[in-house]
Write an enzyme that holds these catalytic residues in place. Sequence first.
Site, PDB file in Angstrom:
ATOM      1  N   ARG A   1       0.838  -1.192  -0.244  1.00  0.00           N
ATOM      2  CA  ARG A   1      -0.384   0.139  -0.284  1.00  0.00           C
ATOM      3  C   ARG A   1       1.310   0.986  -0.047  1.00  0.00           C
ATOM      4  O   ARG A   1       1.777   1.219   0.347  1.00  0.00           O
ATOM      5  CB  ARG A   1      -1.060   0.383   1.339  1.00  0.00           C
ATOM      6  CG  ARG A   1      -1.887  -0.749   0.959  1.00  0.00           C
ATOM      7  CD  ARG A   1      -3.205  -0.655   2.753  1.00  0.00           C
ATOM      8  NE  ARG A   1      -2.667  -0.821   3.485  1.00  0.00           N
ATOM      9  CZ  ARG A   1      -1.323  -1.001   4.403  1.00  0.00           C
ATOM     10  NH1 ARG A   1      -1.519   1.177   4.425  1.00  0.00           N
ATOM     11  NH2 ARG A   1      -1.198  -0.793   5.668  1.00  0.00           N
TER      12      ARG A   1
ATOM     13  N   TYR B   1      -1.779  -3.136  -6.486  1.00  0.00           N
ATOM     14  CA  TYR B   1      -1.357  -3.430  -5.425  1.00  0.00           C
ATOM     15  C   TYR B   1      -2.882  -3.883  -4.523  1.00  0.00           C
ATOM     16  O   TYR B   1      -3.869  -2.670  -4.566  1.00  0.00           O
ATOM     17  CB  TYR B   1      -0.843  -3.553  -4.893  1.00  0.00           C
ATOM     18  CG  TYR B   1      -0.210  -3.695  -3.301  1.00  0.00           C
ATOM     19  CD1 TYR B   1       0.097  -5.373  -3.053  1.00  0.00           C
ATOM     20  CD2 TYR B   1      -0.849  -3.396  -2.364  1.00  0.00           C
ATOM     21  CE1 TYR B   1      -0.099  -5.396  -1.897  1.00  0.00           C
ATOM     22  CE2 TYR B   1      -1.048  -3.599  -1.020  1.00  0.00           C
ATOM     23  CZ  TYR B   1      -0.865  -4.924  -0.842  1.00  0.00           C
ATOM     24  OH  TYR B   1      -0.487  -5.678   0.623  1.00  0.00           O
TER      25      TYR B   1
ATOM     26  N   LYS C   1     -10.094  -2.686   1.330  1.00  0.00           N
ATOM     27  CA  LYS C   1      -9.303  -1.471   2.451  1.00  0.00           C
ATOM     28  C   LYS C   1     -10.412   0.291   1.593  1.00  0.00           C
ATOM     29  O   LYS C   1     -10.837   0.852   3.081  1.00  0.00           O
ATOM     30  CB  LYS C   1      -8.233  -0.717   2.232  1.00  0.00           C
ATOM     31  CG  LYS C   1      -6.903  -1.957   3.092  1.00  0.00           C
ATOM     32  CD  LYS C   1      -7.035  -2.144   4.188  1.00  0.00           C
ATOM     33  CE  LYS C   1      -6.292  -3.738   4.355  1.00  0.00           C
ATOM     34  NZ  LYS C   1      -6.065  -4.307   6.378  1.00  0.00           N
TER      35      LYS C   1
ATOM     36  N   HIS D   1     -10.840  -2.481  11.414  1.00  0.00           N
ATOM     37  CA  HIS D   1      -9.204  -3.041  11.026  1.00  0.00           C
ATOM     38  C   HIS D   1      -9.172  -4.386  12.097  1.00  0.00           C
ATOM     39  O   HIS D   1      -8.466  -4.331  13.319  1.00  0.00           O
ATOM     40  CB  HIS D   1      -7.989  -2.638  10.312  1.00  0.00           C
ATOM     41  CG  HIS D   1      -6.637  -3.375   9.977  1.00  0.00           C
ATOM     42  ND1 HIS D   1      -5.695  -2.436  10.525  1.00  0.00           N
ATOM     43  CD2 HIS D   1      -7.182  -4.751   8.958  1.00  0.00           C
ATOM     44  CE1 HIS D   1      -4.885  -3.265   9.387  1.00  0.00           C
ATOM     45  NE2 HIS D   1      -5.916  -4.632   8.769  1.00  0.00           N
TER      46      HIS D   1
ATOM     47  N   SER E   1      -1.614  -3.956  10.300  1.00  0.00           N
ATOM     48  CA  SER E   1      -1.415  -5.084   8.994  1.00  0.00           C
ATOM     49  C   SER E   1       0.467  -5.803   9.391  1.00  0.00           C
ATOM     50  O   SER E   1       1.379  -5.504   9.770  1.00  0.00           O
ATOM     51  CB  SER E   1      -0.790  -4.089   8.032  1.00  0.00           C
ATOM     52  OG  SER E   1      -2.229  -3.220   7.767  1.00  0.00           O
TER      53      SER E   1
ATOM     54  N   CYS F   1       0.883  -7.814  11.676  1.00  0.00           N
ATOM     55  CA  CYS F   1       0.916  -8.279  12.848  1.00  0.00           C
ATOM     56  C   CYS F   1       0.746  -9.636  13.582  1.00  0.00           C
ATOM     57  O   CYS F   1       0.323  -9.856  14.804  1.00  0.00           O
ATOM     58  CB  CYS F   1       1.016  -7.380  14.001  1.00  0.00           C
ATOM     59  SG  CYS F   1       1.929  -5.813  13.702  1.00  0.00           S
TER      60      CYS F   1
ATOM     61  N   ASP G   1      -9.930  -9.944   9.108  1.00  0.00           N
ATOM     62  CA  ASP G   1      -8.580  -8.402   8.856  1.00  0.00           C
ATOM     63  C   ASP G   1     -10.555  -7.520   9.001  1.00  0.00           C
ATOM     64  O   ASP G   1      -9.571  -6.209   9.150  1.00  0.00           O
ATOM     65  CB  ASP G   1      -8.338  -7.843   7.242  1.00  0.00           C
ATOM     66  CG  ASP G   1      -7.305  -7.108   6.557  1.00  0.00           C
ATOM     67  OD1 ASP G   1      -6.869  -6.932   7.543  1.00  0.00           O
ATOM     68  OD2 ASP G   1      -7.673  -6.647   5.653  1.00  0.00           O
TER      69      ASP G   1
ATOM     70  N   ARG H   1       1.872 -12.187  -1.170  1.00  0.00           N
ATOM     71  CA  ARG H   1       1.065 -12.709   0.079  1.00  0.00           C
ATOM     72  C   ARG H   1       0.154 -13.764  -1.058  1.00  0.00           C
ATOM     73  O   ARG H   1       0.606 -14.288  -1.897  1.00  0.00           O
ATOM     74  CB  ARG H   1      -0.444 -11.212  -0.905  1.00  0.00           C
ATOM     75  CG  ARG H   1      -0.186  -9.574  -0.380  1.00  0.00           C
ATOM     76  CD  ARG H   1      -0.260  -9.915   1.266  1.00  0.00           C
ATOM     77  NE  ARG H   1      -0.302  -8.328   2.387  1.00  0.00           N
ATOM     78  CZ  ARG H   1      -0.551  -8.104   3.250  1.00  0.00           C
ATOM     79  NH1 ARG H   1      -1.800  -8.839   3.252  1.00  0.00           N
ATOM     80  NH2 ARG H   1      -0.052  -6.790   3.429  1.00  0.00           N
TER      81      ARG H   1
ATOM     82  N   ASP I   1      -0.036 -20.439  20.808  1.00  0.00           N
ATOM     83  CA  ASP I   1       0.293 -20.718  22.388  1.00  0.00           C
ATOM     84  C   ASP I   1      -1.126 -19.500  22.779  1.00  0.00           C
ATOM     85  O   ASP I   1      -0.632 -18.724  24.169  1.00  0.00           O
ATOM     86  CB  ASP I   1       1.830 -20.567  23.328  1.00  0.00           C
ATOM     87  CG  ASP I   1       1.955 -21.792  22.465  1.00  0.00           C
ATOM     88  OD1 ASP I   1       2.209 -22.633  23.438  1.00  0.00           O
ATOM     89  OD2 ASP I   1       3.018 -22.401  22.648  1.00  0.00           O
ATOM     90  N   ASN I   2      -0.358 -18.331  22.086  1.00  0.00           N
ATOM     91  CA  ASN I   2      -1.396 -17.558  22.080  1.00  0.00           C
ATOM     92  C   ASN I   2      -3.101 -17.894  22.531  1.00  0.00           C
ATOM     93  O   ASN I   2      -3.635 -16.572  23.076  1.00  0.00           O
ATOM     94  CB  ASN I   2      -1.663 -15.842  20.443  1.00  0.00           C
ATOM     95  CG  ASN I   2      -0.224 -15.762  20.439  1.00  0.00           C
ATOM     96  OD1 ASN I   2       0.415 -15.276  21.196  1.00  0.00           O
ATOM     97  ND2 ASN I   2       0.081 -15.128  19.662  1.00  0.00           N
TER      98      ASN I   2
HETATM   99  C1  OXD Z   1      -3.607  -4.396   5.337  1.00  0.00           C
HETATM  100  C2  OXD Z   1      -4.038  -5.685   4.432  1.00  0.00           C
HETATM  101  O1  OXD Z   1      -2.228  -3.431   5.013  1.00  0.00           O
HETATM  102  O2  OXD Z   1      -4.469  -6.473   5.545  1.00  0.00           O
HETATM  103  O3  OXD Z   1      -3.320  -4.368   6.319  1.00  0.00           O
HETATM  104  O4  OXD Z   1      -3.393  -5.721   3.505  1.00  0.00           O
HETATM  105 MN    MN Z   2      -5.601  -5.358   7.424  1.00  0.00          MN
END
Ligand code: OXD
Ligand code: MN
Length: 590
Positions: A73, A201, A210, A230, A252, A254, A277, A374, A500-501
């Site tokens: 992005r 993209y 988004k 989000h 994003s 994470c 997402d 991706r 484990d989360n």
């Molecule tokens: C982002 C995605 O960038 O989900 O958050 O693609």
């Molecule tokens: Mn996202």
Amino acid sequence: MTTPLEKWVDEQAKLTRPKKIYWCDGSEKEAKMLLDIGMNEEKINGQPVFEALNHKNWPKAYYHRSHPSDVARTEQLTFVCHKDKDTAGPNNNWMDPDEAKAKMRQLSEGCMKGRTMYVMPYTMGHPDSPYSKACIQLTDISYVVVSMRIMTRMGKSALDKIGKSENFVKGLHSIGDLDPNRRFIMHFPEESFVWSIGSGYGGNALLGKKCFSLRIASCQGHKEGWLAEHMVIIGIEDPKGNVTYVTAALPSACGKTNLAMLESALPGYKVWTLGDDIAWLNVGEDGRLWAINPEAGLFGVAPGTSMSTNPNMMRTLKADKFFPTLFTNTALNTDTNEPWWEGLDGGVPGNLLDWQGANWDKSKSTKAAHPNSRFTVSITNSPTLSKEFNNPKGVPISAIILGGKRTQLIPLVCEAPDWQSGVFTAVRTGSETTAAAAHQVGVLRRDPMAMLPFCGYNMADYFAHWLKIGKKLTHPPKIFSVNWFRMDDEGKYIWPGFGDNIRVLKWVIDRVNNKVDAKETPIGLIPHLKDLSLEGLNIPHAKLARLFEIDKDGWKAEISDIEKFLSQFGSRLPEGIKEEFKKLSEEICI
Ligand code: OXD
Ligand code: MN
């Protein structure tokens, strides 16, 4: 009689001048035809848009390589064009709508010459849901159509929903000439219109994602009394079979997709996937918060995905179900014609093409797959898909989790004592930047609700909107912050993360169900270590304590950074947030 939709399409065609207009029906047959076009006719950067991959090991897989300048992005080229700058706020790039349109008109003049204009009718959300929205996107590239078919519900039901109405979300996209100087993603919230040129993209070109479901939808939600967020949506099943629904906002790259498909390390617990997402949140008649996932697919980061980190995602990617699954900018194993990325199971193959199509030299330190490469796959391929996924009402949410990537300071998990302090926790959340957007990686930035790049209006008003929603909820979800990424002195992650989360999620649902107490601290409520299910984990006590340590000096620095962030909103900042900031400063500075 021409319908408003036909009229609009016609006007766009007059401007962009495609050689042909094709109305998509969203069928599998059509997707096959588009893949053929992408393999045999259309080119990007001199290469075919698609290549077929090894269908023995990856039954539905196709490969796409984007232009090397077009891999993430581009926040600096993304604009929100409200009539006045203050409505857009300091969190958005702003352009006057008339000026933006004049610029885009000039760039779009004849941009589809010699190409096909694809008209995609789709809904975000199940077509029968009162919360879903009917949309139209135009594009001139097969990759976007095939991707949108995976990510949305495309076809006749959207056309039926639009009918003769003028009330549909509009998206005009052209890949243009891919020149970054001629690339813009412009949003016109007053008209629910997105105009994007020069990028293929995902986040810039799949306009339902988004651009609509967050930026424009957040503005619609502000007006109409709901939230576009989000967030992951999951159901957590306990050993008795009770399912608690939770949403989680993480920036994003994470680990949202990993969380959404988590394979539990605790026996008897199971995570059901509803979304990875985006969540649209509405206040139900019962005073609870209800969530739907407007999307139908997963657009996740490939590197790091493996049978050990996310086995359910690997199963989803290899499922012989929805057609097709796309891989974008991964590396290619030329011996087996399979996609490859750093972190995938098995060793590094001997012969790889990197994400730009060059032979990859192992001895160099470059990555073979782009860090933001991706996969695009239907959520219905997932073995963990919740049976509530298509429920038009959505699911009732009992907890909201907020997170970011923080190697220091932020505890593994912390509960906000009430809605207002929870909203403030979200407002002050920071995260170290990742490769999902084109900027320097690893720099701390405040990212409230993980929405900084996606909130389509002034974030101060957005914070106020969150506070207002809380007042309407008679049964508000509890709000928690999490941080899987805290490091020890040697720079190693303390918490194992991934499956484990569930241990943290278990504590969250135990708190929701009033099963355990918590310890008060200046920043919120943290677990008594005895209440965390840690069996089978070998973390020394001192390190565990570190996960919850409150470093007052670190917090003092954090508070001045938060203050700096908040100051940009000036007098628009809601009182509730000012109050919470004051409370935190006082608690820490005592
Ligand atoms: C982002 C995605 O960038 O989900 O958050 O693609
Ligand atoms: Mn996202």
